[in-house]
Scaffold this motif. Structure first.
Motif: not given
Lengths: 241, 241, 241, 241
Positions: D222, D231-233, D236-241
Motif C-alpha cells: 500500500y 486532510p480537512n474533509p 462523514a466524507h468517505k474516500g480513501t486517504l
C-alpha cells in the motif's frame, strides 16, 4: 520538580481570533496557573518570541517540558528543535498538546508524518479512558467530555504507541487516539489531543487533572549526557553509560 | 488453503431469537458461503454440537480458524480450547469474531480478562481504518458503516495489540478497538468486533472484505510441532527447532 | 507494601541436591531475608506445602507476589493459579523468577508456550542492561555477571515484551532476554531469568538490587475488583470501572 | 519488484583499507550480485558520488531500498535524507545494514539516538533466531555464525522494535539486537547488524538469505502520495486517504 511550558502565543495576541478572549494572557499562562498550585512544581514559561531561551542549560535543568504550537511550527529554529529532541532522549519528559502533533520536536521524536484528519466544528468530544490503570488516568471517571473542540480523526500517522490511554469520540462521527505514550531514549513522551486555542479547554478540571498526572508520570528517573554517543569500550569494561 | 469456521449455532436455532430469521442456517453457513467463492480457499464448518470434531489432526490440517461464540462459551470442553490454543502457538492463524472475546481459546491466547462494556441498542457503528497500510484493511474506504450492531465500548481488557487496524465509533457515544492483531507463538491472531447474531452483518460487503483479507493475512508461513517443548540441546547444536 | 514470596521448596529439602546446601532454609527464605531489610516492605512467604494459603483475601492484601517454581509446577492447584492470574489482572504486581517461566500463573498471563532452550553447565552469564533508563535497572553498571547459572537460550516463546530490560550472554554461546516486562490487565509483570536452585544467585548483590527495584516497580497504583466483569451500563453512564 | 541499493563506497576505494580487497567493486555490487539472481527482482545501485540520483521519482519507483553507510553519513544531503524518509512513510520498504544505524534516514525514522557500544576485534558473532516464525528468518537454522565481524553491543538506542528477529552473541562478551523491524507510516523498516566493510560478510550464504527474505518482507502492499498531508474533509466524507 522543574516544569517548562512552551507556547507559540500568537493566536492569543490576534484581536480577531477568539483565542484572545479565551486566553488573554496566553495558553501558557493558563496552564502555568493551575500547575503553580502544586507545591512540588517549579513552573516557568517560554513563548515563540523568547524561544531562544530554550538553551541546553535550561533543558538540563527541566524535568518536564510541555509544548503547545500551531500555525508557527516552522518559526521554531531547527537548533531549538534539536536541543529539545536531544534533551528528551537524554531523559527529560515531554508532553505535546493538541496541534503540537505537527511541531518539530514531536515529529523528530516520532519519526513519522504525524498526519491526521481534522474539522473545525464545535463538536463535543467524549474522551474515553482506555487504560484505567495508567497513572495519567488517575482520578478520572470512565470518560469525560469536552463541550466543544476541534475534531481530530484517524488515521493518526504515529508509531504504535506503547499505551493508548485515551480514545476520543466526536459527535461528528470521528474517533482519535487522544492520549498516547512512548519511550524515546531515556525520556517519556505523552501526546494529549484536547486543547484548541478558541475553546476554554485548559480551564477544564479533567484536562487539568490529566496534565498534572502526565507531568508527574513524565518525570525522569534517569538522565544521561549524550544520547548520540557511541562508546568504544575495551573488552569487558564496566561502568555506567 | 484450509479454513475452518467454528460457530456455536444456538441463537439461530431459537425461534424466539431474531437470529433465527437473519441466519436460518447459522452464522457459520453465512461466512462459509462467501468464503467458498474464493477459489484458493477450502472451507469447512463445525458447531458446538460437533465441537469434538476439532481434533489435533483437523487443526494440523487447518491454516486459519474462525471462531464465533456467545452464550455457550463454557460448553466448549477445556480439552478443545487447549487444542485450539496450542494449534495457534504452533502456527495456525485464528480470527475471533464479535462475542468470541470471551471464548476460551481467545482468553487463553490473550492471558487477560478481555472485558469490555456493552449495550444492545441498534446503534450505528462507523468503523474507522486506523492502519490503512495493513493488509487486513486492503480495499476499504477510510471508514465503513454497520447500520446496527450491539455496542461494545472501552476499556477493552486486552494486552496492547501489535496493530489496531480498526477503531469503532458508535452513535450512542462509545468507542472500541474493533480490529486488533497479535502474534502468539508462531500464529497470527485477529479480533474483529462487528457481528452480533441479530443483525445481517456477515452479509455486509465490507465485513466480508475484512474477513477475506484477515484469512489471507493469518495464513501461517511457519509451523512447529510442539510450542510447549523446551529442548535441551548440547552446546552449539544447530538444526531447526 | 505487602510482598508475598512463593517458593516450591522441594529441591532444597532433597539432601542429594546441591540446593540443600546452598539454600538450607529455602530460596524463599533467602529472598525474604534481603527484602525484610527494607523498612517499607512487609514480607511473607508461602511454599508448595502451604500453597492453599494463597487465598483470594491474601492476594487482595498483597501488593507484589514473587514466584519461584521448577519441578512441581503441576502440583500447584488450578484454582490457586486462577486466583493468582486474576489478582494480577486486578492490579497486583508479579515477579517470576528463573524456571517460573513454565509455572501455571506465568503461562496463563502470557498466553503462549514460554518455551526456551536450556543446558546445565556452570556457564558464566553476563547480564547486559538493554534499557538503562528503566527503574528495574536503577543503580546497576552496564552489565553484571553471574559466575555460574543454568543456561537459558532463545527462542523464548513469549509475547513481545513491552520492555526488554536485560539480555543475557552465556559463555557457552547462548543469548536470552533475561529481564522482560508486560502489562496484564491492571497489573505489572516482570520475568527475571537468573536463579537456578543449585547456585548462590539469590545472595548476589546485583540480583538482589534487581529484585528490590522490581518489587517497587510492580507496586500497583490502581486495583479493581473483577477483571472478568463486562458491565452493561446505560447510555452515557459515568462512574469508575 | 524494484530494489535500489545505496552504498557510501568510500572504504572500498581506499587502497589502505582491507575493504578494497574484500569488496573491490563495492559493497553495493556484492549485494546486487546475489540479488540479481532472483528473477523477480530488478536491482539498481547508487553511491555517495551519485547520491543525487535518489530523486523523488526514483523512490516512487522503488519497492525496497537497502542502505549501507559508515564514515560519510554527514555527506548525504539533508534533502536526500528527507526524500528517503518520506518515501518510507509513503510505503517504500527500507533495509538498513550494519553502520547505517547512524545514517540520516534511519535516525529520522527511529526518532532516537541509535547509539550502541562497539569494538573492532575480529570477534566471532553467533546470530540467534529469536523469532523463528518471522518471514525474515525463513530457511535458517536456529543460529548462524559470522566468523569475524565488528562487535556491536547493548544498549542500542532504538525505539522498542515490533519484532526482534535476531539477537547476536559475540565471543568478546557482548549481545546485540541484531535484527529488528518497525512499521513507520505505510513503510516497513528492517535493521540488520552484520556487515562490517573489512569482512566478507555479504558473501555469506546466511546473510544473503536474510537479505533476500527481508527484501520480500519489506515489499509495500500500500502506498500513499504524501504522508505529511493532514486532510480537512467535510463531515462523514468517505474516500480513501
Amino acid at each position: 520538580m522543574n516544569v517548562l511550558i512552551y507556547n507559540e502565543f500568537r493566536h492569543e495576541k490576534d484581536p480577531n481570533c477568539r483565542a484572545s478572549q479565551v486566553y488573554p494572557e496566553g495558553i501558557h499562562t493558563a496552564i502555568a496557573d493551575f500547575l503553580k498550585k502544586e507545591p512540588d512544581l517549579n513552573v516557568r514559561t517560554v513563548t515563540l518570541d523568547t524561544v531562544e531561551e530554550i538553551t541546553e542549560d535550561v533543558l538540563k535543568d527541566t524535568d518536564v517540558l510541555l509544548w503547545w504550537g500551531h500555525m508557527n511550527h516552522d518559526d521554531v529554529p531547527d537548533a531549538v528543535a534539536e536541543r529539545v529532541h536531544n534533551a528528551v532522549l537524554n531523559g527529560m519528559g515531554a508532553i505535546f498538546l493538541h496541534s503540537a502533533h505537527k511541531s518539530k520536536p514531536f515529529m523528530r521524536l516520532m519519526g513519522t508524518g504525524c498526519s491526521l484528519i481534522w474539522r473545525e466544528s464545535d463538536d463535543m468530544e467524549r474522551v474515553w479512558v482506555a487504560a484505567p490503570y495508567h497513572p495519567i488516568a488517575a482520578g478520572l471517571d470512565r470518560f469525560f467530555e469536552i463541550p466543544a473542540d476541534e475534531t481530530y480523526g484517524e488515521p493518526y500517522g504515529i508509531p504504535t504507541p506503547e499505551e493508548v490511554v485515551f480514545i476520543g469520540w466526536f459527535t461528528g462521527g470521528e474517533v482519535f487516539r487522544s492520549g498516547c505514550t512512548w519511550q524515546r531514549g531515556c525520556g517519556r513522551v505523552f501526546y494529549f489531543q484536547p486543547g484548541h486555542e478558541t475553546y476554554p479547554i485548559f480551564y477544564d478540571e479533567n484536562v487539568q487533572k490529566v496534565i498534572r498526572n502526565a507531568v508527574r508520570w513524565a518525570k525522569p528517573s534517569y538522565r544521561i549526557d549524550d544520547c548520540m554517543d557511541c562508546p568504544n569500550p575495551p573488552k569487558a569494561h564496566k561502568g555506567t553509560l
